[in-house]
Design a protein around this motif. Structure first.
Motif, PDB file in Angstrom:
ATOM      1  N   GLY A  99       0.808  -1.211   0.000  1.00  0.00           N
ATOM      2  CA  GLY A  99       0.000   0.000   0.000  1.00  0.00           C
ATOM      3  C   GLY A  99       0.844   1.267   0.000  1.00  0.00           C
ATOM      4  N   LEU A 100       2.159   1.135   0.148  1.00  0.00           N
ATOM      5  CA  LEU A 100       3.049   2.297   0.148  1.00  0.00           C
ATOM      6  C   LEU A 100       3.794   2.416  -1.173  1.00  0.00           C
ATOM      7  N   THR A 101       4.163   3.644  -1.524  1.00  0.00           N
ATOM      8  CA  THR A 101       4.987   3.893  -2.708  1.00  0.00           C
ATOM      9  C   THR A 101       6.197   4.723  -2.302  1.00  0.00           C
ATOM     10  N   VAL A 102       7.281   4.551  -3.048  1.00  0.00           N
ATOM     11  CA  VAL A 102       8.512   5.309  -2.834  1.00  0.00           C
ATOM     12  C   VAL A 102       8.792   6.075  -4.115  1.00  0.00           C
ATOM     13  N   LYS A 103       8.871   7.409  -4.008  1.00  0.00           N
ATOM     14  CA  LYS A 103       9.102   8.230  -5.198  1.00  0.00           C
ATOM     15  C   LYS A 103      10.130   9.317  -4.915  1.00  0.00           C
ATOM     16  N   PRO A 104      11.118   9.469  -5.808  1.00  0.00           N
ATOM     17  CA  PRO A 104      12.029  10.614  -5.696  1.00  0.00           C
ATOM     18  C   PRO A 104      11.233  11.894  -5.949  1.00  0.00           C
TER      19      PRO A 104
END
Length: 140
Positions: free
Chosen positions: A68-73
């Motif tokens: 359910g989490l996202t990692v974005k620069p």
């Protein structure tokens, strides 16, 4: 004969050092991020690299994939990230971020090319307990 024994001893010490170094090769430092709460929005912003990285070599691996989490620069330098979303599983989330540093420490071969950092987010489920009682249930 003594020369052969010295040589055998050196080979044994070298072999033992190689074997022991293999035992520690898989170890890595994991940075623990703030805990998340199951089914509640989560957000954190932090700096991954202290300098610019190459966007084409910025990679993220997350486990579990359906967390359910996202990692974005968040910028053109790919050194700061947002982790956001709503955790969907009551399971710790592990994140591996790998990147190359721009400049002499990167592709030119003057430094370590591939950097990896490891993070962990503990997902907790908060339980609300409501106590109901009546004064009639207590003898006076």
């Amino acid at each position: 004969m003594e020369h052969i024994l010295i040589m055998i001893r050196k080979v044994f010490i070298f072999s033992a050092a190689i074997a022991l170094s293999g035992c520690f090769a898989g170890k890595h430092k994991v940075q623990v991020l703030p805990d998340a709460e199951l089914n509640k929005p989560y957000f954190i912003e932090f700096n991954v690299a202290n300098q610019a990285t190459y966007p084409d070599n910025f990679r993220v691996k997350m486990n579990p994939l359906n967390s359910g989490l996202t990692v974005k620069p968040i910028d053109e330098w790919y050194d700061t990230v947002h982790i956001s979303g709503t955790p969907q599983t009551k399971q710790d989330i592990t994140i591996e971020i790998s990147y190359y540093i721009r400049g002499p420490g990167g592709f030119l071969g003057l430094g370590k090319k591939d950097h990896k950092k490891f993070y962990q987010i503990k997902v907790k489920e908060w339980v609300k307990v409501i106590w109901k009682f009546s004064l009639d249930s207590f003898p006076l």
